[in-house]
Write an enzyme that holds these catalytic residues in place. Structure first.
Site, PDB file in Angstrom:
ATOM      1  N   GLU A   1       0.821  -1.220   0.000  1.00  0.00           N
ATOM      2  CA  GLU A   1       0.000   0.000   0.000  1.00  0.00           C
ATOM      3  C   GLU A   1       0.856   1.271   0.000  1.00  0.00           C
ATOM      4  OE1 GLU A   1      -2.945  -0.318  -0.690  1.00  0.00           O
ATOM      5  OE2 GLU A   1      -3.755  -2.161   0.189  1.00  0.00           O
TER       6      GLU A   1
ATOM      7  N   HIS B   1      -2.882   2.272   8.344  1.00  0.00           N
ATOM      8  CA  HIS B   1      -3.989   1.522   7.755  1.00  0.00           C
ATOM      9  C   HIS B   1      -4.185   0.239   8.546  1.00  0.00           C
ATOM     10  CE1 HIS B   1      -6.415  -0.734   4.932  1.00  0.00           C
ATOM     11  NE2 HIS B   1      -5.453  -1.623   4.750  1.00  0.00           N
TER      12      HIS B   1
ATOM     13  N   HIS C   1      -7.510  -3.022   9.742  1.00  0.00           N
ATOM     14  CA  HIS C   1      -8.769  -3.707   9.420  1.00  0.00           C
ATOM     15  C   HIS C   1      -9.587  -3.960  10.684  1.00  0.00           C
ATOM     16  CE1 HIS C   1      -6.196  -5.830   6.026  1.00  0.00           C
ATOM     17  NE2 HIS C   1      -6.405  -4.565   5.751  1.00  0.00           N
TER      18      HIS C   1
ATOM     19  N   GLU D   1     -18.021  11.454  22.325  1.00  0.00           N
ATOM     20  CA  GLU D   1     -16.658  11.823  21.926  1.00  0.00           C
ATOM     21  C   GLU D   1     -16.466  11.939  20.409  1.00  0.00           C
ATOM     22  OE1 GLU D   1     -13.460  12.273  23.713  1.00  0.00           O
ATOM     23  OE2 GLU D   1     -15.090  12.945  25.000  1.00  0.00           O
TER      24      GLU D   1
ATOM     25  N   HIS E   1     -13.003  -3.213   3.454  1.00  0.00           N
ATOM     26  CA  HIS E   1     -11.564  -3.481   3.567  1.00  0.00           C
ATOM     27  C   HIS E   1     -10.989  -2.951   4.886  1.00  0.00           C
ATOM     28  CE1 HIS E   1      -7.352  -3.710   1.624  1.00  0.00           C
ATOM     29  NE2 HIS E   1      -7.228  -3.469   2.924  1.00  0.00           N
TER      30      HIS E   1
END
Ligand code: 2HA
Ligand code: ZN
Length: 271
Positions: free
Chosen positions: A116, A139, A141, A169, A210
């Site tokens: 990525e 990044h 998941h 929040e 994703h």
């Protein structure tokens, strides 16, 4: 030369990846982190003239030439970073041509940076244009965020409203809302460009079915954004199918914004 295994930035990468793995945010080789480091800091630990090898990036990252990043490796597991950082992480510098990464340390088994990298470097370029202090792209998941993208319309205004209303929040932590991309093939320049475009407006970008991208000036900001979105998504997934007895209203959100002096997306409220 100082010992790189004692470098605070390396220790923070090891602690963060281990933490994210244990939270279940990064199964197997899921997730990636890149952190732009000052050359002076890295120069305390490494000879910056010693390039171990060069690796093509596959796209033009010219605005970042000379910049140094510590980055997770492709196919590498977050759970293994702590025990063997030199194999699972690398320190790269973007060469003068803008399309080559110079490896200064790490990827000891002949490996290379995350698949990525386009999304990371393009997002660094975008974020720096908005906030010159931005240093991290992250990044992962996380479960509930992914689950939410299965059942909730993939619309930025709608998802932001839902997340803001799950817990007090939310709007305080991400007043600009969250960006959303439709499902796309990952690891490509196209998803990198789309993510980077969203990063001009948002510090959080959801990749439908994703995962999530977050950014920040430091690890706490990037991680804090992601864990707050994940918590709100969890509240949503735990309650979406149940009758509501109490709800945060648009008026409540306006009151919160006033109390915390938030520069929030006013067009995301029905007021
Ligand atoms: O690095 O998360 O998006 C593995 C991934 C790809
Ligand atoms: Zn991913």
């Amino acid at each position: 030369m100082k010992n790189i295994f004692e470098a605070p930035f390396l220790i923070e990468m090891m602690r963060t990846t281990a933490n994210m793995y244990r939270l279940g945010y990064d199964e197997r080789n899921g997730g990636n982190i890149s952190w732009m480091l000052p050359a002076e800091t890295v120069g305390e630990y490494l000879d910056l003239d010693n390039v171990i090898r060069t690796i093509p990036t596959g796209f033009d990252a010219s605005p970042l030439k000379g910049k140094i990043f510590i980055v997770t490796g492709t196919g590498k597991y977050f759970k293994n970073v702590e025990v063997d950082p030199e194999t699972n992480l690398g320190i790269i510098r973007i060469a003068a041509d803008g399309t080559t990464a110079e490896l200064l340390w790490g990827f000891k088994d002949g490996g290379k940076f995350t698949s990525e990298l386009p999304a990371h470097l393009m997002s660094h370029i975008s974020r720096m244009s908005i906030d010159p202090e931005n240093r991290i792209i992250m990044h992962c998941h996380p479960d509930y965020t992914l689950a939410m993208t299965q059942v909730h319309p993939a619309d930025e205004r709608a998802i932001t409203r839902t997340l803001w209303k799950q817990m007090t929040e939310s709007i305080v932590v991400f007043p600009e809302g969250v960006g959303v991309l439709p499902w796309m093939v990952c690891g490509t320049n196209a998803i990198g460009e789309a993510t980077a475009e969203k990063m001009k407006e948002y510090r959080i970008v959801l990749w439908t079915l994703h995962g999530i991208y977050g950014c920040g000036r430091d690890m706490d900001e990037a991680f804090g954004l992601i864990e707050t979105v994940e918590k709100a998504a969890k509240m949503y997934m735990l309650t979406a199918h149940l009758p509501k007895a109490n709800e945060i209203t648009d008026e409540n959100l306006v009151d919160l914004a006033a109390r915390f002096n938030l520069n929030y997306r006013k067009d995301f409220l029905d007021i």
